[in-house]
Design a protein around this motif. Structure first.
Motif, PDB file in Angstrom:
ATOM      1  N   GLU A  16      33.392  50.657  40.878  1.00 29.20           N
ATOM      2  CA  GLU A  16      33.873  51.771  41.604  1.00 29.20           C
ATOM      3  C   GLU A  16      33.860  52.220  42.900  1.00 29.20           C
ATOM      4  N   LEU A  17      35.128  52.315  43.539  1.00 28.34           N
ATOM      5  CA  LEU A  17      35.117  52.877  44.975  1.00 28.34           C
ATOM      6  C   LEU A  17      34.523  53.819  45.334  1.00 28.34           C
ATOM      7  N   GLU A  18      34.128  54.335  46.317  1.00 28.70           N
ATOM      8  CA  GLU A  18      33.108  54.741  46.534  1.00 28.70           C
ATOM      9  C   GLU A  18      33.475  55.072  48.369  1.00 28.70           C
ATOM     10  N   PHE A  25      36.688  58.033  44.495  1.00 30.34           N
ATOM     11  CA  PHE A  25      38.054  58.589  45.369  1.00 30.34           C
ATOM     12  C   PHE A  25      39.457  57.699  44.904  1.00 30.34           C
ATOM     13  N   SER A  26      38.842  56.204  43.969  1.00 32.64           N
ATOM     14  CA  SER A  26      40.545  55.622  43.997  1.00 32.64           C
ATOM     15  C   SER A  26      41.034  55.950  42.437  1.00 32.64           C
ATOM     16  N   PRO A  27      42.351  56.521  42.509  1.00 34.66           N
ATOM     17  CA  PRO A  27      43.117  56.790  40.824  1.00 34.66           C
ATOM     18  C   PRO A  27      42.743  55.101  40.453  1.00 34.66           C
ATOM     19  N   PHE A  28      42.934  54.517  40.637  1.00 33.87           N
ATOM     20  CA  PHE A  28      43.449  53.828  39.440  1.00 33.87           C
ATOM     21  C   PHE A  28      41.547  53.612  38.316  1.00 33.87           C
ATOM     22  N   CYS A  29      40.477  53.105  39.751  1.00 32.56           N
ATOM     23  CA  CYS A  29      39.061  53.112  39.203  1.00 32.56           C
ATOM     24  C   CYS A  29      39.412  54.769  38.486  1.00 32.56           C
ATOM     25  N   ARG A  47      28.472  51.237  42.371  1.00 26.20           N
ATOM     26  CA  ARG A  47      28.985  51.498  43.690  1.00 26.20           C
ATOM     27  C   ARG A  47      29.978  50.158  44.259  1.00 26.20           C
ATOM     28  N   TRP A  48      31.259  50.452  44.830  1.00 21.81           N
ATOM     29  CA  TRP A  48      31.677  49.641  45.625  1.00 21.81           C
ATOM     30  C   TRP A  48      32.234  49.751  46.948  1.00 21.81           C
ATOM     31  N   LYS A  49      32.083  49.732  47.598  1.00 24.42           N
ATOM     32  CA  LYS A  49      32.889  50.333  49.028  1.00 24.42           C
ATOM     33  C   LYS A  49      33.861  49.364  49.311  1.00 24.42           C
ATOM     34  N   PHE A  50      35.447  49.431  50.344  1.00 19.58           N
ATOM     35  CA  PHE A  50      36.028  48.528  50.729  1.00 19.58           C
ATOM     36  C   PHE A  50      35.183  47.935  51.577  1.00 19.58           C
ATOM     37  N   LYS A  51      35.555  46.215  51.765  1.00 24.84           N
ATOM     38  CA  LYS A  51      35.407  45.195  51.975  1.00 24.84           C
ATOM     39  C   LYS A  51      34.135  44.661  51.072  1.00 24.84           C
ATOM     40  N   GLY A  62      40.518  40.826  45.128  1.00 28.27           N
ATOM     41  CA  GLY A  62      39.626  41.890  46.335  1.00 28.27           C
ATOM     42  C   GLY A  62      39.539  43.293  45.671  1.00 28.27           C
ATOM     43  N   LEU A  63      41.188  43.853  44.558  1.00 30.51           N
ATOM     44  CA  LEU A  63      40.033  45.108  44.474  1.00 30.51           C
ATOM     45  C   LEU A  63      39.694  45.948  43.524  1.00 30.51           C
ATOM     46  N   VAL A  64      39.823  47.064  43.166  1.00 30.66           N
ATOM     47  CA  VAL A  64      39.033  47.493  42.247  1.00 30.66           C
ATOM     48  C   VAL A  64      39.970  48.228  41.226  1.00 30.66           C
ATOM     49  N   PRO A  65      40.124  48.619  40.082  1.00 33.48           N
ATOM     50  CA  PRO A  65      38.005  48.687  39.347  1.00 33.48           C
ATOM     51  C   PRO A  65      38.137  46.890  38.652  1.00 33.48           C
ATOM     52  N   ASP A  79      42.255  45.073  37.329  1.00 33.82           N
ATOM     53  CA  ASP A  79      43.419  45.567  37.347  1.00 33.82           C
ATOM     54  C   ASP A  79      43.123  46.721  35.786  1.00 33.82           C
ATOM     55  N   SER A  80      43.971  48.028  36.533  1.00 27.60           N
ATOM     56  CA  SER A  80      43.917  49.226  35.803  1.00 27.60           C
ATOM     57  C   SER A  80      44.357  49.361  34.412  1.00 27.60           C
ATOM     58  N   TRP A  81      45.590  48.853  34.456  1.00 28.29           N
ATOM     59  CA  TRP A  81      46.137  48.038  33.137  1.00 28.29           C
ATOM     60  C   TRP A  81      46.271  46.921  32.179  1.00 28.29           C
ATOM     61  N   PRO A 141      37.184  52.152  61.366  1.00 25.67           N
ATOM     62  CA  PRO A 141      38.380  51.480  61.643  1.00 25.67           C
ATOM     63  C   PRO A 141      39.024  50.766  61.151  1.00 25.67           C
ATOM     64  N   TRP A 142      38.790  49.752  60.212  1.00 28.53           N
ATOM     65  CA  TRP A 142      38.815  48.800  58.971  1.00 28.53           C
ATOM     66  C   TRP A 142      39.795  49.742  58.342  1.00 28.53           C
ATOM     67  N   PHE A 143      39.290  51.173  57.839  1.00 27.49           N
ATOM     68  CA  PHE A 143      40.462  51.152  56.910  1.00 27.49           C
ATOM     69  C   PHE A 143      41.812  51.688  57.979  1.00 27.49           C
TER      70      PHE A 143
HETATM   71  N1  LIG Z   1      47.194  47.524  40.604  1.00 31.18           N
HETATM   72  C1  LIG Z   1      45.807  47.854  40.385  1.00 31.18           C
HETATM   73  C2  LIG Z   1      45.464  48.219  42.041  1.00 31.18           C
HETATM   74  C3  LIG Z   1      43.521  48.547  42.380  1.00 31.18           C
HETATM   75  C4  LIG Z   1      44.124  49.410  43.799  1.00 31.18           C
HETATM   76  O1  LIG Z   1      44.978  49.036  44.931  1.00 31.18           O
HETATM   77  N2  LIG Z   1      42.397  48.957  43.957  1.00 31.18           N
HETATM   78  C5  LIG Z   1      42.010  49.138  45.306  1.00 31.18           C
HETATM   79  C6  LIG Z   1      41.441  50.339  45.890  1.00 31.18           C
HETATM   80  S1  LIG Z   1      42.341  52.116  45.433  1.00 31.18           S
HETATM   81  C7  LIG Z   1      40.896  48.554  46.091  1.00 31.18           C
HETATM   82  O2  LIG Z   1      40.500  48.019  45.832  1.00 31.18           O
HETATM   83  N3  LIG Z   1      41.260  47.979  47.483  1.00 31.18           N
HETATM   84  C8  LIG Z   1      40.578  47.378  48.418  1.00 31.18           C
HETATM   85  C9  LIG Z   1      41.293  46.968  49.281  1.00 31.18           C
HETATM   86  O3  LIG Z   1      42.016  47.551  49.471  1.00 31.18           O
HETATM   87  O4  LIG Z   1      41.100  46.156  50.560  1.00 31.18           O
HETATM   88  C10 LIG Z   1      45.540  48.677  39.133  1.00 31.18           C
HETATM   89  O5  LIG Z   1      45.522  49.042  39.114  1.00 31.18           O
HETATM   90  O6  LIG Z   1      43.488  47.989  39.366  1.00 31.18           O
END
Ligand SMILES: N[C@@H](CCC(=O)N[C@@H](CS)C(=O)NCC(=O)O)C(=O)O
Length: 245
Positions: A16-18, A25-29, A47-51, A62-65, A79-81, A141-143
Protein backbone atom coordinates in the motif's frame (compact mmCIF):
# COMPACT_ATOMS: atom_id res chain seq x y z
CA UNK A 1 -12.48 -27.66 -0.15
CA UNK A 2 -13.38 -24.06 -0.80
CA UNK A 3 -11.34 -21.48 1.04
CA UNK A 4 -11.30 -23.59 4.21
CA UNK A 5 -13.46 -21.58 6.60
CA UNK A 6 -12.76 -24.21 9.22
CA UNK A 7 -9.11 -23.22 9.25
CA UNK A 8 -8.23 -19.71 10.28
CA UNK A 9 -7.54 -17.68 7.13
CA UNK A 10 -4.05 -16.27 6.79
CA UNK A 11 -3.66 -12.59 5.94
CA UNK A 12 -3.73 -11.11 2.49
CA UNK A 13 -0.70 -8.86 2.33
CA UNK A 14 -1.27 -5.62 0.42
CA UNK A 15 1.52 -3.39 -0.80
CA UNK A 16 0.00 0.00 0.00
CA UNK A 17 1.24 3.41 -1.02
CA UNK A 18 2.25 5.49 2.01
CA UNK A 19 3.00 9.21 2.26
CA UNK A 20 3.67 10.31 5.85
CA UNK A 21 3.55 7.65 8.60
CA UNK A 22 0.37 5.56 8.11
CA UNK A 23 -0.93 8.04 5.55
CA UNK A 24 -2.28 5.66 2.93
CA UNK A 25 -3.47 7.71 0.00
CA UNK A 26 -3.71 5.47 -3.06
CA UNK A 27 -7.35 5.15 -4.16
CA UNK A 28 -6.59 1.85 -5.87
CA UNK A 29 -4.92 0.43 -2.76
CA UNK A 30 -7.97 1.49 -0.77
CA UNK A 31 -10.28 -0.29 -3.21
CA UNK A 32 -8.24 -3.46 -2.72
CA UNK A 33 -8.23 -3.00 1.06
CA UNK A 34 -12.03 -2.62 1.16
CA UNK A 35 -12.41 -5.69 -1.07
CA UNK A 36 -10.22 -7.85 1.19
CA UNK A 37 -12.12 -6.59 4.26
CA UNK A 38 -15.44 -7.36 2.55
CA UNK A 39 -14.28 -10.95 2.12
CA UNK A 40 -13.60 -11.06 5.86
CA UNK A 41 -9.95 -11.90 5.28
CA UNK A 42 -7.26 -10.49 7.54
CA UNK A 43 -5.17 -7.71 5.98
CA UNK A 44 -1.46 -7.21 6.41
CA UNK A 45 -0.23 -3.89 5.11
CA UNK A 46 3.20 -3.72 3.54
CA UNK A 47 4.19 -0.07 3.38
CA UNK A 48 5.33 1.01 -0.06
CA UNK A 49 6.60 4.36 -1.25
CA UNK A 50 6.99 5.81 -4.71
CA UNK A 51 10.23 4.66 -6.37
CA UNK A 52 10.31 1.36 -4.50
CA UNK A 53 9.75 -0.63 -7.66
CA UNK A 54 12.37 -3.17 -6.60
CA UNK A 55 10.11 -4.32 -3.75
CA UNK A 56 7.35 -5.33 -6.16
CA UNK A 57 9.61 -6.37 -9.04
CA UNK A 58 8.34 -9.93 -8.51
CA UNK A 59 5.02 -8.77 -10.02
CA UNK A 60 6.79 -7.74 -13.25
CA UNK A 61 5.45 -4.18 -13.09
CA UNK A 62 5.80 -1.10 -10.92
CA UNK A 63 2.38 -0.09 -9.62
CA UNK A 64 0.50 -0.81 -6.40
CA UNK A 65 -1.72 -2.35 -5.17
CA UNK A 66 -0.13 -5.77 -5.31
CA UNK A 67 -1.50 -8.47 -3.02
CA UNK A 68 0.20 -11.64 -1.83
CA UNK A 69 -2.21 -14.33 -0.66
CA UNK A 70 -0.87 -16.20 2.36
CA UNK A 71 -3.53 -18.87 1.89
CA UNK A 72 -2.41 -19.75 -1.63
CA UNK A 73 1.33 -20.32 -1.35
CA UNK A 74 2.04 -16.63 -1.66
CA UNK A 75 0.24 -16.15 -4.96
CA UNK A 76 0.49 -12.50 -6.01
CA UNK A 77 -1.91 -10.37 -8.04
CA UNK A 78 -1.47 -6.77 -9.18
CA UNK A 79 -4.03 -4.21 -10.37
CA UNK A 80 -7.05 -3.35 -8.23
CA UNK A 81 -9.61 -4.75 -10.66
CA UNK A 82 -7.67 -8.00 -11.14
CA UNK A 83 -7.41 -8.24 -7.34
CA UNK A 84 -11.18 -7.90 -6.90
CA UNK A 85 -11.78 -10.61 -9.52
CA UNK A 86 -9.15 -12.87 -7.94
CA UNK A 87 -10.73 -12.55 -4.49
CA UNK A 88 -14.20 -13.27 -5.85
CA UNK A 89 -13.02 -16.36 -7.74
CA UNK A 90 -10.77 -17.66 -4.97
CA UNK A 91 -13.14 -17.07 -2.05
CA UNK A 92 -16.62 -17.80 -3.48
CA UNK A 93 -18.06 -18.89 -0.13
CA UNK A 94 -17.34 -15.53 1.49
CA UNK A 95 -19.48 -12.39 0.99
CA UNK A 96 -19.68 -11.63 -2.71
CA UNK A 97 -17.96 -8.56 -4.15
CA UNK A 98 -20.09 -8.45 -7.28
CA UNK A 99 -23.25 -10.44 -6.61
CA UNK A 100 -22.81 -12.40 -9.84
CA UNK A 101 -21.68 -11.74 -13.41
CA UNK A 102 -24.09 -8.87 -14.02
CA UNK A 103 -22.86 -7.10 -10.90
CA UNK A 104 -19.28 -7.69 -12.00
CA UNK A 105 -19.83 -5.88 -15.30
CA UNK A 106 -21.77 -3.11 -13.53
CA UNK A 107 -18.90 -2.63 -11.04
CA UNK A 108 -16.43 -2.29 -13.90
CA UNK A 109 -18.69 0.30 -15.50
CA UNK A 110 -18.70 2.31 -12.28
CA UNK A 111 -14.90 2.16 -12.16
CA UNK A 112 -14.58 3.26 -15.79
CA UNK A 113 -17.12 6.04 -15.30
CA UNK A 114 -15.30 7.36 -12.26
CA UNK A 115 -11.90 7.21 -13.94
CA UNK A 116 -12.86 8.60 -17.33
CA UNK A 117 -16.12 10.46 -16.86
CA UNK A 118 -14.98 13.27 -14.67
CA UNK A 119 -15.01 12.67 -10.91
CA UNK A 120 -11.46 11.36 -10.55
CA UNK A 121 -9.99 14.00 -12.86
CA UNK A 122 -11.89 16.72 -11.00
CA UNK A 123 -10.69 15.33 -7.66
CA UNK A 124 -7.04 15.27 -8.75
CA UNK A 125 -7.25 18.95 -9.63
CA UNK A 126 -8.43 19.69 -6.11
CA UNK A 127 -5.91 17.58 -4.20
CA UNK A 128 -2.81 17.41 -6.40
CA UNK A 129 -0.79 19.84 -4.25
CA UNK A 130 -1.90 17.99 -1.11
CA UNK A 131 -0.66 14.73 -2.64
CA UNK A 132 2.64 16.47 -3.41
CA UNK A 133 2.94 17.73 0.17
CA UNK A 134 2.12 14.26 1.51
CA UNK A 135 5.32 12.87 -0.01
CA UNK A 136 8.44 12.67 2.09
CA UNK A 137 10.88 15.49 1.16
CA UNK A 138 13.19 13.11 -0.72
CA UNK A 139 10.30 12.10 -3.01
CA UNK A 140 8.78 15.53 -3.65
CA UNK A 141 11.14 16.52 -6.51
CA UNK A 142 10.48 13.20 -8.27
CA UNK A 143 6.74 13.53 -7.80
CA UNK A 144 6.77 17.07 -9.18
CA UNK A 145 8.94 16.16 -12.16
CA UNK A 146 6.97 13.08 -13.23
CA UNK A 147 3.55 14.69 -12.78
CA UNK A 148 4.51 17.94 -14.48
CA UNK A 149 5.84 15.90 -17.43
CA UNK A 150 2.49 14.11 -17.56
CA UNK A 151 0.26 17.19 -17.19
CA UNK A 152 2.43 19.47 -19.32
CA UNK A 153 2.10 22.28 -16.74
CA UNK A 154 3.44 23.13 -13.29
CA UNK A 155 1.62 21.46 -10.42
CA UNK A 156 0.53 24.92 -9.26
CA UNK A 157 -1.10 25.56 -12.64
CA UNK A 158 -2.78 22.15 -12.74
CA UNK A 159 -4.15 22.63 -9.23
CA UNK A 160 -7.47 24.38 -8.70
CA UNK A 161 -7.75 23.55 -5.00
CA UNK A 162 -11.02 24.18 -3.21
CA UNK A 163 -12.37 26.13 -6.20
CA UNK A 164 -12.76 22.77 -7.98
CA UNK A 165 -15.34 21.45 -5.51
CA UNK A 166 -18.43 22.51 -7.52
CA UNK A 167 -17.10 20.71 -10.62
CA UNK A 168 -16.37 17.60 -8.57
CA UNK A 169 -19.84 17.66 -7.02
CA UNK A 170 -21.42 18.09 -10.44
CA UNK A 171 -19.46 15.15 -11.85
CA UNK A 172 -20.90 13.00 -9.05
CA UNK A 173 -24.51 13.56 -10.13
CA UNK A 174 -25.10 9.99 -11.40
CA UNK A 175 -23.92 8.64 -8.04
CA UNK A 176 -26.15 11.13 -6.20
CA UNK A 177 -29.23 10.08 -8.17
CA UNK A 178 -28.47 6.39 -7.62
CA UNK A 179 -28.00 6.90 -3.87
CA UNK A 180 -31.34 8.69 -3.69
CA UNK A 181 -32.90 5.32 -4.57
CA UNK A 182 -30.51 2.75 -3.08
CA UNK A 183 -28.23 2.94 -0.06
CA UNK A 184 -25.26 1.52 -2.00
CA UNK A 185 -24.04 1.17 -5.57
CA UNK A 186 -24.35 -2.53 -4.74
CA UNK A 187 -28.06 -2.04 -4.05
CA UNK A 188 -30.29 -2.41 -1.04
CA UNK A 189 -28.41 -5.09 0.87
CA UNK A 190 -24.98 -3.56 1.24
CA UNK A 191 -21.83 -2.41 -0.50
CA UNK A 192 -20.33 -4.14 -3.52
CA UNK A 193 -16.97 -3.65 -5.17
CA UNK A 194 -18.45 -0.66 -7.01
CA UNK A 195 -18.83 1.04 -3.62
CA UNK A 196 -15.29 0.02 -2.63
CA UNK A 197 -13.84 1.62 -5.72
CA UNK A 198 -15.64 4.93 -5.32
CA UNK A 199 -14.99 4.96 -1.55
CA UNK A 200 -11.30 4.49 -2.37
CA UNK A 201 -11.35 7.78 -4.25
CA UNK A 202 -12.81 9.52 -1.21
CA UNK A 203 -10.15 7.90 0.99
CA UNK A 204 -7.46 9.46 -1.19
CA UNK A 205 -8.98 12.87 -0.47
CA UNK A 206 -9.43 12.10 3.23
CA UNK A 207 -5.82 10.98 3.58
CA UNK A 208 -4.22 14.11 2.14
CA UNK A 209 -6.64 17.03 2.10
CA UNK A 210 -8.64 19.24 4.45
CA UNK A 211 -10.98 20.42 1.66
CA UNK A 212 -14.64 19.69 2.35
CA UNK A 213 -15.84 17.85 -0.76
CA UNK A 214 -19.47 17.24 0.16
CA UNK A 215 -22.33 19.13 1.80
CA UNK A 216 -23.92 17.45 4.82
CA UNK A 217 -27.34 17.24 3.12
CA UNK A 218 -25.91 15.44 0.07
CA UNK A 219 -26.93 11.76 -0.03
CA UNK A 220 -23.33 11.01 -1.01
CA UNK A 221 -22.22 12.45 2.36
CA UNK A 222 -24.24 9.84 4.29
CA UNK A 223 -23.03 7.08 1.97
CA UNK A 224 -19.41 8.13 2.56
CA UNK A 225 -20.06 7.99 6.31
CA UNK A 226 -21.45 4.45 5.94
CA UNK A 227 -18.50 3.36 3.84
CA UNK A 228 -15.94 4.85 6.22
CA UNK A 229 -17.63 3.10 9.15
CA UNK A 230 -17.89 -0.24 7.34
CA UNK A 231 -15.62 -3.22 8.01
CA UNK A 232 -14.75 -2.15 11.53
CA UNK A 233 -14.18 1.46 10.51
CA UNK A 234 -11.02 0.91 8.46
CA UNK A 235 -11.82 4.17 6.66
CA UNK A 236 -12.81 6.18 9.70
CA UNK A 237 -9.82 5.01 11.73
CA UNK A 238 -7.31 5.73 9.00
CA UNK A 239 -4.86 8.61 9.29
CA UNK A 240 -6.46 11.54 7.51
CA UNK A 241 -8.31 14.82 7.84
CA UNK A 242 -11.51 14.55 9.93
CA UNK A 243 -12.03 18.30 9.37
CA UNK A 244 -12.61 17.56 5.69
CA UNK A 245 -15.80 15.61 6.43
N1 LIG B 1 -4.84 0.43 -12.79
C1 LIG B 1 -4.06 0.30 -11.61
C2 LIG B 1 -3.50 1.65 -11.24
C3 LIG B 1 -2.53 1.56 -10.11
C4 LIG B 1 -1.77 2.86 -9.91
O1 LIG B 1 -1.80 3.79 -10.73
N2 LIG B 1 -1.04 2.92 -8.78
C5 LIG B 1 -0.24 4.08 -8.46
C6 LIG B 1 -0.58 4.58 -7.08
S1 LIG B 1 -2.22 5.25 -6.97
C7 LIG B 1 1.23 3.68 -8.42
O2 LIG B 1 1.57 2.60 -7.99
N3 LIG B 1 2.14 4.56 -8.88
C8 LIG B 1 3.54 4.29 -8.84
C9 LIG B 1 4.32 5.23 -9.71
O3 LIG B 1 3.72 6.18 -10.25
O4 LIG B 1 5.53 5.03 -9.82
C10 LIG B 1 -4.92 -0.27 -10.49
O5 LIG B 1 -6.13 -0.03 -10.49
O6 LIG B 1 -4.40 -0.98 -9.63
Amino acid sequence: MGSGRSKMAKPISIYELEGGPNQFFSPFCWAARFAVAHKGLPIETIRWKFKEGDKIAFSNQGLVPVIVDGNKDGKWVNDSWAIAKYLEETYPDRPSLFGGPQGEAAALFVQKWFQTGGPLGALFKIVILDIYKAQTPDLQPWFRETREAKFGVKLEEFSVGEAGVPDFQKALEPLRQLLAEYPYLGGKDGPSYADHFVAGMFMLAYAVSSVKLLEKDDVIYAWRERMMAAYGGIGKNAVGHPESL
